[in-house]
Design a protein around this motif. Structure first.
Motif, mmCIF file in Angstrom:
data_model
loop_
_atom_site.group_PDB
_atom_site.id
_atom_site.type_symbol
_atom_site.label_atom_id
_atom_site.label_comp_id
_atom_site.label_asym_id
_atom_site.label_seq_id
_atom_site.Cartn_x
_atom_site.Cartn_y
_atom_site.Cartn_z
ATOM 1 N N PHE A 152 1.842 12.151 -9.084
ATOM 2 C CA PHE A 152 2.289 11.246 -8.019
ATOM 3 C C PHE A 152 3.661 11.642 -7.501
ATOM 4 N N PRO A 191 0.824 -1.209 0.000
ATOM 5 C CA PRO A 191 0.000 0.000 0.000
ATOM 6 C C PRO A 191 0.861 1.263 0.000
ATOM 7 N N VAL A 192 0.513 2.192 -0.884
ATOM 8 C CA VAL A 192 1.145 3.511 -0.936
ATOM 9 C C VAL A 192 0.017 4.517 -1.087
ATOM 10 N N ARG A 193 -0.203 5.266 -0.053
ATOM 11 C CA ARG A 193 -1.309 6.221 -0.016
ATOM 12 C C ARG A 193 -2.625 5.533 -0.383
ATOM 13 N N ASP A 194 -3.284 5.952 -1.462
ATOM 14 C CA ASP A 194 -4.593 5.383 -1.803
ATOM 15 C C ASP A 194 -4.518 4.367 -2.939
ATOM 16 N N THR A 195 -3.335 3.788 -3.159
ATOM 17 C CA THR A 195 -3.172 2.809 -4.231
ATOM 18 C C THR A 195 -2.221 1.709 -3.784
ATOM 19 N N PRO A 255 7.144 7.981 -2.539
ATOM 20 C CA PRO A 255 7.639 8.000 -1.163
ATOM 21 C C PRO A 255 9.163 7.882 -1.126
#
Length: 158
Positions: free
Chosen positions: A127, A93-97, A130
Motif C-alpha cells: 500500500f 474511500p481510498v482507491r479500492d478500500t 495518499p
C-alpha cells in the motif's frame, strides 16, 4: 482465526476528504495484559461490542468481536473508568478500500489518525499512502488506542 491487518498514520490539521460514513465511538478497556492481550467494550453509533485483541505483530493481530446488548454495555462500562477514549470515525474511500479517519475528543482532542485495513500482510506492505496521510505510526506504541485510553498523549507525542 480472525486477523486484523492494518497500517496507521497521523494526520495534520488540514481538511478531511469527503466521508461516506461518520460514526461516534465510545471505547473502554476492561483488561490489558503485558502479553499483548486487550479486552474492550465499544459503542459504535449505537451498536455495542465486546472485543478481544491479542498479539504484538506490527501489521497483524488476532481480533474477535462479539455483540453486546445496550444493557450489557452499560453494565460493563463503569469497569472501564480511567481507560476510555471517545472519537469520531470517518470512513473515507481510498482507491479500492476504505480508510478510517479517527478524530479524537475530550482529553485527546487535536489527535487525528487514519487506519487502513488489508486482506493480507502483502497487501499492507504494498500500500502506497495518499499524500494527505501524515507520518506512519503503525509500530509506534504511543499511538495504540489502549495506551491513549490509559495514559493520554503524554510527553512523547509530537
Amino acid at each position: 482465526m480472525p486477523l486484523e491487518i492494518e497500517r496507521k498514520f497521523l494526520l495534520g490539521d488540514g481538511p478531511l476528504p469527503p466521508a461516506v460514513a461518520t460514526e461516534p465511538i465510545e471505547q473502554g478497556y476492561l483488561a490489558v495484559t503485558g502479553t499483548g492481550t486487550e479486552v474492550r467494550v465499544r459503542r459504535i453509533a449505537g451498536r455495542c461490542v465486546l472485543g478481544v485483541k491479542h498479539g504484538h505483530g506490527e501489521l497483524s493481530r488476532v481480533e474477535v468481536e462479539l455483540p453486546l446488548t445496550e444493557s450489557e454495555f452499560d453494565d460493563l462500562w463503569p469497569a472501564t473508568a480511567g481507560a476510555r477514549l471517545v472519537k469520531t470515525r470517518h470512513s473515507v474511500p481510498v482507491r479500492d478500500t476504505l480508510a478510517f479517519v479517527d478524530v479524537y475528543e475530550q482529553e485527546l482532542s487535536g489527535l487525528r489518525t487514519v487506519e487502513v485495513e488489508f486482506p493480507s500482510e502483502e497487501a499492507a506492505r504494498a500500500f502506497a499512502p495518499p499524500r494527505w496521510f501524515g507520518p506512519e505510526i503503525t509500530g509506534d506504541k504511543r499511538y495504540r488506542n489502549r495506551r491513549l485510553a490509559t495514559e493520554g498523549l503524554g510527553p512523547l507525542a509530537p
